[in-house]
Write a protein that holds these residues in place. Structure first.
Motif, PDB file in Angstrom:
ATOM      1  N   THR A 109      24.300  35.085   5.488  1.00 32.78           N
ATOM      2  CA  THR A 109      22.921  35.550   5.610  1.00 32.78           C
ATOM      3  C   THR A 109      22.887  37.034   5.965  1.00 32.78           C
ATOM      4  N   SER A 130      16.199  33.530  12.784  1.00 31.43           N
ATOM      5  CA  SER A 130      16.161  32.637  11.627  1.00 31.43           C
ATOM      6  C   SER A 130      14.859  32.794  10.858  1.00 31.43           C
ATOM      7  N   ILE A 131      13.754  32.975  11.560  1.00 34.46           N
ATOM      8  CA  ILE A 131      12.458  33.178  10.905  1.00 34.46           C
ATOM      9  C   ILE A 131      12.448  34.506  10.153  1.00 34.46           C
ATOM     10  N   LEU A 140      18.509  31.813   2.253  1.00 32.18           N
ATOM     11  CA  LEU A 140      17.233  31.156   2.546  1.00 32.18           C
ATOM     12  C   LEU A 140      17.481  29.765   3.122  1.00 32.18           C
ATOM     13  N   SER A 175      18.960  30.147   6.563  1.00 27.62           N
ATOM     14  CA  SER A 175      18.012  30.457   7.638  1.00 27.62           C
ATOM     15  C   SER A 175      17.391  29.177   8.194  1.00 27.62           C
ATOM     16  N   ILE A 176      17.254  28.169   7.326  1.00 22.92           N
ATOM     17  CA  ILE A 176      16.742  26.873   7.786  1.00 22.92           C
ATOM     18  C   ILE A 176      17.766  26.195   8.685  1.00 22.92           C
ATOM     19  N   ASN A 196      14.455  36.919   2.934  1.00 19.89           N
ATOM     20  CA  ASN A 196      15.063  36.392   1.716  1.00 19.89           C
ATOM     21  C   ASN A 196      14.041  35.719   0.817  1.00 19.89           C
ATOM     22  N   MET A 197      13.009  35.127   1.383  1.00 21.39           N
ATOM     23  CA  MET A 197      11.941  34.542   0.570  1.00 21.39           C
ATOM     24  C   MET A 197      11.220  35.631  -0.223  1.00 21.39           C
ATOM     25  N   PHE A 207      14.495  34.126   7.025  1.00 20.62           N
ATOM     26  CA  PHE A 207      13.777  33.297   6.061  1.00 20.62           C
ATOM     27  C   PHE A 207      12.739  34.126   5.303  1.00 20.62           C
TER      28      PHE A 207
END
Length: 213
Positions: free
Chosen positions: A137, A193-194, A86, A89-90, A200-201, A197
């Motif tokens: 990731t 990346s989005i 997570l 991904s940022i 995983n969120m 995110f």
């Protein structure tokens, strides 16, 4: 350890070319080989020595080492892979913004001495925060080890080719062509990346919900 080798062997037996190609592209945009061309040219123009084989070899060693010990190292510090992914991904999102808008975040063009083999080319340029994050990731998303090893090998070969032919490639593409390619891959990395995110969120939210029911 036996479980680990068994898992790797199963990955080899179930090799999926599509997953390997997707992993290769993800790592490619994370390493940002196209975006590294101006940096390599700048280092060459400053008279510093660039050893193509040594750079490629050290990049391979560092990426493979982090792939196989990265997760145990996180466990040692009490960080689960989904939380790292997570955060990762940022990092990938920021790298994409860097590629799209020309914001300098991860790179340091300064290197002591006349040899630029390790710093900044191997670390943090090719084997750095973005590539490490991409590997873990993808592992958290279930990408097999064999696909990730394939992705690393292909990207290391591409790095070697870029270093060897960087000057004629610049003449062929022109500064405008390299600029357009970097923006294109920046958009791809932004979308990936989005996706990572959100994936995983959702996993973390589900785990939190289960723990508190």
């Amino acid at each position: 350890m036996e479980h680990f080798f068994s898992m790797v062997w199963n990955d080899i037996l179930s090799f999926d070319l599509q997953k390997a190609f997707s992993a290769t592209m993800m790592l490619f945009v994370s390493v940002d080989i196209i975006g590294a061309i101006p940096i390599v040219l700048s280092i060459k123009d400053s008279g510093k020595k660039i050893e193509n084989r040594k750079i490629s070899l050290w990049t391979l060693i560092m990426l493979l080492a982090f792939l196989f010990i990265g997760e145990p190292m996180l466990n040692f510090f009490g960080v689960d892979i989904n939380s790292f992914a997570l955060a990762g991904s940022i990092v990938l999102f920021v790298l994409a913004v860097e590629m799209l808008f020309g914001i300098q975040v991860f790179r340091d063009d300064e290197s002591g001495g006349s040899n630029s083999t390790i710093v900044p080319l191997v670390f943090p340029l090719f084997a750095g925060a973005a590539s490490f994050t991409a590997l873990l990731t993808m592992r958290s998303s279930g990408v097999p080890y064999i696909a990730l090893v394939f992705a690393i090998l292909v990207n290391v070969v591409l790095i070697w080719l870029m270093l060897k032919f960087v000057t004629p490639f610049e003449r062929l593409m022109g500064k405008g062509g390299i600029f357009i390619l970097r923006k294109f891959f920046g958009v791809i990395l932004l979308a990936l990346s989005i996706k990572f995110f959100i994936d995983n969120m959702l996993i973390i939210i589900d785990l939190f919900r289960v723990q508190h029911e």
